[in-house]
Design a protein around this motif. Structure first.
Motif, short mmCIF file in Angstrom:
data_model
loop_
_atom_site.label_atom_id
_atom_site.label_comp_id
_atom_site.label_asym_id
_atom_site.label_seq_id
_atom_site.Cartn_x
_atom_site.Cartn_y
_atom_site.Cartn_z
N ARG A 141 0.81 -1.22 0.00
CA ARG A 141 0.00 0.00 0.00
C ARG A 141 0.84 1.27 0.00
O ARG A 141 0.31 2.35 -0.04
CB ARG A 141 -0.91 0.02 1.23
CG ARG A 141 -1.97 -1.04 1.16
CD ARG A 141 -2.91 -0.91 2.29
NE ARG A 141 -3.91 -1.96 2.22
CZ ARG A 141 -5.01 -1.95 2.92
NH1 ARG A 141 -5.24 -0.98 3.75
NH2 ARG A 141 -5.86 -2.92 2.80
N SER A 142 2.14 1.15 0.07
CA SER A 142 2.98 2.34 0.09
C SER A 142 3.34 2.80 -1.32
O SER A 142 4.01 3.80 -1.48
CB SER A 142 4.25 2.09 0.89
OG SER A 142 5.02 1.08 0.28
N TYR A 143 2.88 2.07 -2.34
CA TYR A 143 3.12 2.44 -3.73
C TYR A 143 1.81 2.73 -4.43
O TYR A 143 0.79 2.16 -4.11
CB TYR A 143 3.85 1.31 -4.48
CG TYR A 143 5.31 1.21 -4.12
CD1 TYR A 143 6.26 1.88 -4.86
CD2 TYR A 143 5.72 0.45 -3.05
CE1 TYR A 143 7.60 1.80 -4.54
CE2 TYR A 143 7.05 0.36 -2.71
CZ TYR A 143 7.99 1.03 -3.46
OH TYR A 143 9.31 0.95 -3.14
N THR A 144 1.87 3.62 -5.42
CA THR A 144 0.70 4.00 -6.19
C THR A 144 1.05 3.90 -7.68
O THR A 144 2.13 4.29 -8.09
CB THR A 144 0.29 5.45 -5.88
OG1 THR A 144 0.09 5.57 -4.47
CG2 THR A 144 -0.98 5.84 -6.60
N LYS A 145 0.12 3.36 -8.46
CA LYS A 145 0.30 3.33 -9.91
C LYS A 145 -0.19 4.66 -10.47
O LYS A 145 -1.35 5.02 -10.29
CB LYS A 145 -0.47 2.18 -10.53
CG LYS A 145 -0.28 2.07 -12.02
CD LYS A 145 -1.01 0.87 -12.58
CE LYS A 145 -0.74 0.72 -14.04
NZ LYS A 145 -1.40 -0.46 -14.59
N VAL A 146 0.70 5.38 -11.13
CA VAL A 146 0.35 6.68 -11.69
C VAL A 146 0.46 6.61 -13.21
O VAL A 146 1.33 5.95 -13.75
CB VAL A 146 1.24 7.80 -11.12
CG1 VAL A 146 0.93 8.05 -9.67
CG2 VAL A 146 2.70 7.49 -11.29
N MET B 98 5.01 2.75 -11.18
CA MET B 98 4.68 2.51 -9.78
C MET B 98 5.64 3.35 -8.95
O MET B 98 6.86 3.14 -9.01
CB MET B 98 4.86 1.02 -9.43
CG MET B 98 3.88 0.12 -10.12
SD MET B 98 2.20 0.30 -9.55
CE MET B 98 2.28 -0.39 -7.94
N ASN C 163 4.19 6.59 -2.45
CA ASN C 163 3.14 7.59 -2.21
C ASN C 163 3.70 8.99 -2.01
O ASN C 163 3.06 9.97 -2.37
CB ASN C 163 2.31 7.20 -1.00
CG ASN C 163 1.46 5.98 -1.26
OD1 ASN C 163 1.18 5.65 -2.41
ND2 ASN C 163 1.06 5.31 -0.21
N VAL D 156 4.34 11.03 -5.56
CA VAL D 156 3.28 11.14 -6.57
C VAL D 156 3.23 12.55 -7.15
O VAL D 156 3.17 12.75 -8.36
CB VAL D 156 1.92 10.74 -5.98
CG1 VAL D 156 0.80 11.06 -6.93
CG2 VAL D 156 1.91 9.26 -5.64
#
Length: 51
Positions: free
Chosen positions: A17-22, A40, A43, A46
């Protein structure tokens, strides 16, 4: 028959959960068409990705 419960990815860690797909839409200088830049990122980074 009953299905077995599948183990989740949250085995005590919150690393997933500490990564976000942008996804950012970028105009190609070569063809002029739009391409999508997917990564990826953590957070915290971003906003830096979209600058």
């Amino acid at each position: 028959m009953a299905k077995k419960v599948v183990a989740t990815l949250r085995d005590g860690s919150t690393d997933g959960r500490s990564y976000t797909k942008v996804i950012k839409m970028v105009k190609s200088p070569k063809t002029g068409a739009y391409i999508f830049d997917e990564k990826m990122v953590p957070n915290e980074q971003v906003k830096e990705f979209f600058k």
